[in-house]
Design a protein around this motif. Structure first.
Motif, PDB file in Angstrom:
ATOM      1  N   ARG A  92      -3.508  -9.145  -9.238  1.00  0.00           N
ATOM      2  CA  ARG A  92      -2.928  -8.779 -10.164  1.00  0.00           C
ATOM      3  C   ARG A  92      -3.414  -8.122 -11.980  1.00  0.00           C
ATOM      4  NH1 ARG A  92       0.502 -14.235 -10.134  1.00  0.00           N
ATOM      5  NH2 ARG A  92       0.926 -14.472  -8.001  1.00  0.00           N
ATOM      6  N   PHE A  93      -4.908  -8.854 -11.299  1.00  0.00           N
ATOM      7  CA  PHE A  93      -6.330  -8.270 -12.586  1.00  0.00           C
ATOM      8  C   PHE A  93      -6.410  -7.000 -12.666  1.00  0.00           C
ATOM      9  CE2 PHE A  93      -5.620 -13.601 -12.678  1.00  0.00           C
ATOM     10  CZ  PHE A  93      -5.610 -12.971 -14.688  1.00  0.00           C
ATOM     11  N   ARG A  94      -7.096  -6.831 -10.487  1.00  0.00           N
ATOM     12  CA  ARG A  94      -7.634  -5.632 -10.180  1.00  0.00           C
ATOM     13  C   ARG A  94      -6.471  -5.130  -9.248  1.00  0.00           C
ATOM     14  NH1 ARG A  94     -12.512  -3.337 -10.519  1.00  0.00           N
ATOM     15  NH2 ARG A  94     -12.961  -1.330  -9.300  1.00  0.00           N
ATOM     16  N   PRO A  95      -5.328  -4.253  -9.595  1.00  0.00           N
ATOM     17  CA  PRO A  95      -4.551  -3.791  -8.153  1.00  0.00           C
ATOM     18  C   PRO A  95      -5.174  -3.093  -7.898  1.00  0.00           C
ATOM     19  CG  PRO A  95      -3.994  -2.868 -11.184  1.00  0.00           C
ATOM     20  CD  PRO A  95      -5.205  -3.729 -11.380  1.00  0.00           C
ATOM     21  N   VAL A  96      -4.576  -3.134  -6.403  1.00  0.00           N
ATOM     22  CA  VAL A  96      -5.157  -3.067  -4.888  1.00  0.00           C
ATOM     23  C   VAL A  96      -3.836  -1.785  -3.707  1.00  0.00           C
ATOM     24  CG1 VAL A  96      -6.231  -3.039  -2.603  1.00  0.00           C
ATOM     25  CG2 VAL A  96      -7.340  -4.066  -4.548  1.00  0.00           C
ATOM     26  N   ASP A  97      -4.177  -1.089  -3.866  1.00  0.00           N
ATOM     27  CA  ASP A  97      -3.592  -0.560  -2.877  1.00  0.00           C
ATOM     28  C   ASP A  97      -3.484  -0.613  -2.021  1.00  0.00           C
ATOM     29  OD1 ASP A  97      -1.503   1.219  -1.680  1.00  0.00           O
ATOM     30  OD2 ASP A  97      -2.254   3.078  -2.193  1.00  0.00           O
ATOM     31  N   LEU A  98      -2.353  -1.625  -1.353  1.00  0.00           N
ATOM     32  CA  LEU A  98      -2.431  -3.067   0.155  1.00  0.00           C
ATOM     33  C   LEU A  98      -1.855  -2.053   1.056  1.00  0.00           C
ATOM     34  CD1 LEU A  98      -3.646  -5.754   1.084  1.00  0.00           C
ATOM     35  CD2 LEU A  98      -1.330  -6.741   0.491  1.00  0.00           C
ATOM     36  N   GLU A  99      -1.349  -1.086   0.814  1.00  0.00           N
ATOM     37  CA  GLU A  99      -0.232  -0.487   1.775  1.00  0.00           C
ATOM     38  C   GLU A  99      -1.834   0.376   2.340  1.00  0.00           C
ATOM     39  OE1 GLU A  99       1.536  -1.026  -0.506  1.00  0.00           O
ATOM     40  OE2 GLU A  99       3.080  -1.612  -0.011  1.00  0.00           O
ATOM     41  N   ALA A 100      -2.062   1.524   1.553  1.00  0.00           N
ATOM     42  CA  ALA A 100      -3.803   1.750   1.978  1.00  0.00           C
ATOM     43  C   ALA A 100      -4.401   1.271   2.740  1.00  0.00           C
ATOM     44  CB  ALA A 100      -3.909   3.070   1.015  1.00  0.00           C
ATOM     45  N   PHE A 101      -5.269  -0.059   1.744  1.00  0.00           N
ATOM     46  CA  PHE A 101      -5.560  -1.033   2.827  1.00  0.00           C
ATOM     47  C   PHE A 101      -5.759  -1.147   3.842  1.00  0.00           C
ATOM     48  CE2 PHE A 101      -7.342  -5.054   3.414  1.00  0.00           C
ATOM     49  CZ  PHE A 101      -9.390  -4.814   2.975  1.00  0.00           C
ATOM     50  N   VAL A 102      -4.311  -1.854   4.377  1.00  0.00           N
ATOM     51  CA  VAL A 102      -3.756  -2.308   5.657  1.00  0.00           C
ATOM     52  C   VAL A 102      -3.605  -1.277   7.016  1.00  0.00           C
ATOM     53  CG1 VAL A 102      -2.238  -3.303   6.848  1.00  0.00           C
ATOM     54  CG2 VAL A 102      -2.888  -4.467   4.575  1.00  0.00           C
ATOM     55  N   ALA A 103      -3.127  -0.004   6.367  1.00  0.00           N
ATOM     56  CA  ALA A 103      -3.076   0.989   6.776  1.00  0.00           C
ATOM     57  C   ALA A 103      -4.437   1.245   7.690  1.00  0.00           C
ATOM     58  CB  ALA A 103      -2.751   2.615   6.540  1.00  0.00           C
ATOM     59  N   PHE A 104      -5.805   1.810   6.812  1.00  0.00           N
ATOM     60  CA  PHE A 104      -6.638   2.538   7.679  1.00  0.00           C
ATOM     61  C   PHE A 104      -7.394   0.963   8.664  1.00  0.00           C
ATOM     62  CE2 PHE A 104     -11.952   0.381   6.712  1.00  0.00           C
ATOM     63  CZ  PHE A 104     -12.230   1.948   6.998  1.00  0.00           C
ATOM     64  N   TRP A 105      -7.191  -0.343   8.250  1.00  0.00           N
ATOM     65  CA  TRP A 105      -7.997  -1.337   9.150  1.00  0.00           C
ATOM     66  C   TRP A 105      -6.541  -1.371  10.484  1.00  0.00           C
ATOM     67  CZ3 TRP A 105     -11.902  -4.586   9.351  1.00  0.00           C
ATOM     68  CH2 TRP A 105     -12.431  -4.612   8.307  1.00  0.00           C
ATOM     69  N   LYS A 106      -5.973  -1.219  10.498  1.00  0.00           N
ATOM     70  CA  LYS A 106      -4.493  -0.916  11.903  1.00  0.00           C
ATOM     71  C   LYS A 106      -5.460   0.696  12.507  1.00  0.00           C
ATOM     72  CE  LYS A 106       0.233   0.083  12.804  1.00  0.00           C
ATOM     73  NZ  LYS A 106       0.542  -1.427  13.216  1.00  0.00           N
ATOM     74  N   GLN A 107      -5.723   0.871  12.050  1.00  0.00           N
ATOM     75  CA  GLN A 107      -6.834   2.175  12.511  1.00  0.00           C
ATOM     76  C   GLN A 107      -8.448   1.856  13.020  1.00  0.00           C
ATOM     77  OE1 GLN A 107      -5.229   6.316  12.552  1.00  0.00           O
ATOM     78  NE2 GLN A 107      -4.205   5.586  11.281  1.00  0.00           N
ATOM     79  N   TYR A 108      -8.564   0.706  12.907  1.00  0.00           N
ATOM     80  CA  TYR A 108     -10.213   0.358  13.055  1.00  0.00           C
ATOM     81  C   TYR A 108     -10.578   0.533  13.890  1.00  0.00           C
ATOM     82  CZ  TYR A 108     -14.267  -2.125  11.769  1.00  0.00           C
ATOM     83  OH  TYR A 108     -15.963  -2.343  11.907  1.00  0.00           O
ATOM     84  N   LEU A 109      -9.714  -0.178  15.092  1.00  0.00           N
ATOM     85  CA  LEU A 109     -10.451  -0.358  16.410  1.00  0.00           C
ATOM     86  C   LEU A 109     -10.393   1.124  17.349  1.00  0.00           C
ATOM     87  CD1 LEU A 109      -8.558  -3.497  17.393  1.00  0.00           C
ATOM     88  CD2 LEU A 109     -10.768  -3.259  16.208  1.00  0.00           C
TER      89      LEU A 109
END
Length: 347
Positions: A92-109
């Protein structure tokens, strides 16, 4: 005056406390279960970067980038997790694009990335993550849409399988390159035979560690795999199945040939075999997805008995059969040449 203790009330109070504790199991912060101790070394469970560096000045962005692999390794360790409520408060103090972050890890393997036409990731508002590792595991596993297989009409069923057994039974290994989600594995009919498909994997020490930590989370949060949803044990099922398919370096190479293992970088065949062999010592239990696949294989074997016997005969004796056909081919060629020479001499 001493008040007598009612043992029934004491037992009921203890049962209520235990139930509350079980219900909150998925939201707790866990330590590695004993079965994961086989992987308790620097590659899988011990922090790399934060072990040697302290809280860093934000101006050192380049230093963070240089050490991003070690940081990425450390933030998904089971014992490094902090409650999601804390993470949520910080963002909430340092906004993060959570969708983009999770999308990166979703293809990580996987090494293969979807560059165009892929639907943007939409976070499931009904899912309350316990922590970062739980959040990433939820989206990497995905949701299953398969029904339990029908009961197999047999007095015995095997709950182990090898690559050689699959080949002898006419079941081919296939990389399911249309998905990155681990839960999408199963046996599919292909003509009179079948194929076992699984999401492909690019295996290096980082990804191996990530898989181990997701499996450890499943072992900590799921008391009974067979009664739980398939998603609750998908990583354990995926690892258990892969580990049973390789016993030699040649079989690891065969997984590469079939594109189940991607890429040329990462763990070499010897190291990958060591990783899979160590997996076989883990207590991954009766993982739901794995049991379903074993039942699908048994069902296929029961329905295709005659075809499997014929296929197994040719598979086991293919070298001898090939040699016989080669000899026959040579004899036919020689006979043809002699007949040709005989006709010429008669002319």
């Amino acid at each position: 005056m001493k008040i007598p203790i009612n043992p029934i009330h004491v037992s009921e109070d203890a049962a209520r406390e235990f139930k509350v504790d079980i219900d909150m199991m998925k939201m707790k912060i866990h330590m590695y279960p004993p079965s994961i101790q086989a992987f308790a070394d620097k590659f899988f469970t011990i922090p790399r970067w934060f072990r040697y560096h302290g809280p860093i000045n934000p101006s050192l962005r380049g230093f963070f980038d240089f050490n991003r692999k070690a940081i990425r390794h450390d933030i998904v360790l089971l014992e490094n997790q902090i409650p999601w409520s804390v993470v949520d408060a910080i963002t909430r103090f340092r906004p993060v694009d959570l969708e983009a972050f999770v999308a990166f890890w979703k293809q990580y393997l996987q090494d293969r990335k979807f560059l165009g036409g892929e639907k943007p990731l939409v976070l499931d508002a009904s899912f309350e993550p316990p922590h970062l590792l739980g959040l990433l595991r939820f989206y990497i596993v995905g949701k299953g849409n398969t029904k339990p297989p029908t009961q197999v009409k047999t007095n015995m069923i095997s709950f182990s399988v090898s690559a050689i057994e699959l080949a002898e039974n006419g079941i081919k290994l296939k990389a399911n390159e249309e998905t990155t989600e681990l839960i999408h594995m199963g046996v599919n009919k292909r003509g009179i035979f079948a194929e076992l498909s699984m999401a492909p994997l690019s295996l290096d020490d980082e990804r191996a560690s990530f898989l181990i930590n997701m499996a450890a989370l499943e072992l900590c949060t799921t008391s009974n795999f067979q009664e739980a949803e398939p998603e609750d044990s998908a990583v354990c099922s995926y690892l258990l199945l892969l580990s049973l398919l390789v016993h030699r370096e040649e079989e690891v190479q065969d997984l590469r040939t079939k594109h189940l293992l991607q890429g040329g970088a990462g763990l070499i065949n010897k190291d990958a075999l060591t990783f899979f062999t160590r997996l076989q010592s883990l207590s991954l239990r009766g993982s739901n997805c794995y049991v379903r696949i074993m039942m699908e294989i048994e069902k296929y074997k029961v329905k295709r008995r005659m075809q499997i016997k014929v296929h197994a005969f040719f598979y086991k004796n293919k070298r001898t059969i090939f040699a016989i056909f080669s000899v026959v081919g040579v004899l036919v060629s020689i006979l043809g040449t002699l007949m040709s020479l005989k006709k010429r001499s008669m002319v």
